[in-house]
Design a protein around this motif. Structure first.
Motif, PDB file in Angstrom:
ATOM      1  N   LEU A 103      43.946  58.402  -1.362  1.00 46.29           N
ATOM      2  CA  LEU A 103      44.439  60.190  -1.989  1.00 46.29           C
ATOM      3  C   LEU A 103      43.668  60.485  -2.948  1.00 46.29           C
ATOM      4  N   ALA A 104      43.689  59.409  -3.875  1.00 40.70           N
ATOM      5  CA  ALA A 104      42.873  59.660  -5.141  1.00 40.70           C
ATOM      6  C   ALA A 104      41.194  59.897  -4.933  1.00 40.70           C
ATOM      7  N   ASP A 105      40.738  59.269  -3.762  1.00 36.60           N
ATOM      8  CA  ASP A 105      39.398  59.423  -3.463  1.00 36.60           C
ATOM      9  C   ASP A 105      39.229  60.871  -2.921  1.00 36.60           C
ATOM     10  N   LEU A 106      40.162  61.306  -2.036  1.00 37.99           N
ATOM     11  CA  LEU A 106      40.080  62.865  -1.663  1.00 37.99           C
ATOM     12  C   LEU A 106      40.071  63.648  -2.555  1.00 37.99           C
ATOM     13  N   THR A 107      40.867  63.369  -3.501  1.00 40.77           N
ATOM     14  CA  THR A 107      41.237  64.420  -4.760  1.00 40.77           C
ATOM     15  C   THR A 107      39.893  64.453  -5.486  1.00 40.77           C
ATOM     16  N   ALA A 108      39.028  63.185  -5.593  1.00 41.93           N
ATOM     17  CA  ALA A 108      37.942  63.269  -6.386  1.00 41.93           C
ATOM     18  C   ALA A 108      36.755  63.983  -5.660  1.00 41.93           C
ATOM     19  N   ALA A 109      36.912  63.688  -4.338  1.00 42.26           N
ATOM     20  CA  ALA A 109      35.905  64.522  -3.323  1.00 42.26           C
ATOM     21  C   ALA A 109      36.005  65.782  -3.501  1.00 42.26           C
ATOM     22  N   GLU A 110      37.528  66.419  -3.257  1.00 42.41           N
ATOM     23  CA  GLU A 110      37.706  67.776  -3.485  1.00 42.41           C
ATOM     24  C   GLU A 110      37.115  68.493  -4.785  1.00 42.41           C
ATOM     25  N   ARG A 111      37.146  67.958  -5.843  1.00 44.92           N
ATOM     26  CA  ARG A 111      36.808  68.441  -7.244  1.00 44.92           C
ATOM     27  C   ARG A 111      35.465  68.379  -7.226  1.00 44.92           C
ATOM     28  N   ALA A 112      34.733  67.365  -6.615  1.00 46.10           N
ATOM     29  CA  ALA A 112      33.417  67.587  -6.538  1.00 46.10           C
ATOM     30  C   ALA A 112      32.749  68.216  -5.723  1.00 46.10           C
ATOM     31  N   ALA A 113      33.418  68.759  -4.799  1.00 47.98           N
ATOM     32  CA  ALA A 113      32.853  69.757  -3.738  1.00 47.98           C
ATOM     33  C   ALA A 113      33.197  71.217  -4.413  1.00 47.98           C
TER      34      ALA A 113
END
Lengths: 181, 129
Positions: free
Chosen positions: A131-141
């Motif tokens: 979930l933390a990876d996905l959160t970081a990916a969303e922020r980067a996106a």
């Protein structure tokens, strides 16, 4: 023809701003009672029509690059969500529902960018994102979409990218909330 | 540009009003979120008015129609909706701006989207559209 023009059909007809001004100044009342009707009409407005397509100029080559890069990133995000959901077992039903909803929204982003033929994301073998990876990916996106928006020449493309940036920021927040439960 | 700015000013004024309506029903850790949101929207009104160099400035609205807010759940719902709607307002402003002003509009829209989720809203593909 770029579908992202369809998201702003009301503005091209010259009526969007009037309505938004009305909503902003007068329409708090609509929020609790009438919001579903508003959302419905917005959804209908977003339906692509031949008129919309005919009025939409072909993207400039710079905008084509902006679109291609945003679309590639959306494809990558879709791949990550599919990977997590396929691995699935450790997810609570609530989290799985959230991830499914977010995945669907990324597909809508891709659609709005009018990219119909794209290579499916290569399933990254190995570690399933957390979930933390996905959160970081969303922020980067969201950051990427913000930068893309700045370089977009077509105002309609800029509007679409601004909305996608906001959507992805909300994904990050929803994932953070879900992760802390 | 100025039409979108005027719409954003009106939206921010409505949002600040909504926070005032909702605040009495929220407590504890929500107080920080209320304070942060209220201050953000008030500051935005000022910043947007500065951006709108033209005169006359749009007058402050005399009042707002608002749904009844009688409990915590209605307070959260109101704030989630107000924040969500501002996302679309700022996307319109972004479309009609360039450069730094456009970036500011996108970033402000993102902040509204995050606050909408904090108040219990659900993510949308095109927030407020």
């Amino acid at each position: 023809m770029a579908k992202y023009g369809a998201l702003s059909s009301r503005d091209r007809k010259g009526t969007g701003m009037d309505r938004r001004t009305l909503l902003a100044g007068v329409g708090l009342a609509g929020l609790a009672l009438g919001s579903s009707a508003l959302l419905t009409s917005c959804t209908e407005d977003a339906t692509p029509t031949p008129t919309d397509s005919a009025n939409t100029d072909a993207p400039t080559s710079d905008d084509a690059n902006v679109i291609a890069s945003a679309a590639a990133n959306e494809v990558a995000l879709i791949g990550r969500y599919e990977q997590v959901l396929a691995a699935g077992s450790a997810l609570t039903p609530a989290v799985a529902n959230l991830l499914t909803e977010i995945l669907q929204q990324h597909r809508l982003h891709l659609q709005a960018l009018s990219v119909d033929d794209f290579a499916p994301a290569s399933q990254t073998a190995g570690v399933t994102p957390t979930l933390a990876d996905l959160t970081a990916a969303e922020r980067a996106a969201a950051d990427e979409r913000t930068l893309s928006c700045e370089s977009a020449a077509d105002p309609n493309l800029a509007r679409t990218l601004a909305l996608i940036a906001a959507s992805e920021a909300s994904h990050a927040q929803a994932l953070t909330t879900a992760g802390s439960r | 540009m100025s039409e979108a700015l005027i719409a954003a000013i009106a939206g921010e004024q409505a949002a600040a009003y909504a926070y005032g309506l909702a605040a009495p029903y929220l407590s504890g850790s929500d107080n920080d979120l209320v304070r942060g949101g209220l201050v953000a929207h008030q500051q935005r009104v000022t910043a947007l008015r500065e951006q709108l160099a033209s005169t006359p400035q749009p007058p402050a609205p005399l009042g707002f129609e608002a749904p009844p807010v009688n409990d915590e759940s209605q307070a959260r719902q109101l704030l989630a909706q107000v924040e969500l709607r501002l996302c679309a307002t700022y996307a319109d402003l972004a479309a009609q701006s360039t450069g730094i002003a456009r970036r500011a509009a996108v970033l402000t829209g993102r902040e509204c989207a995050v606050r909408s989720i904090s108040w219990g809203g659900a993510p949308e593909a095109f927030p407020g559209r």
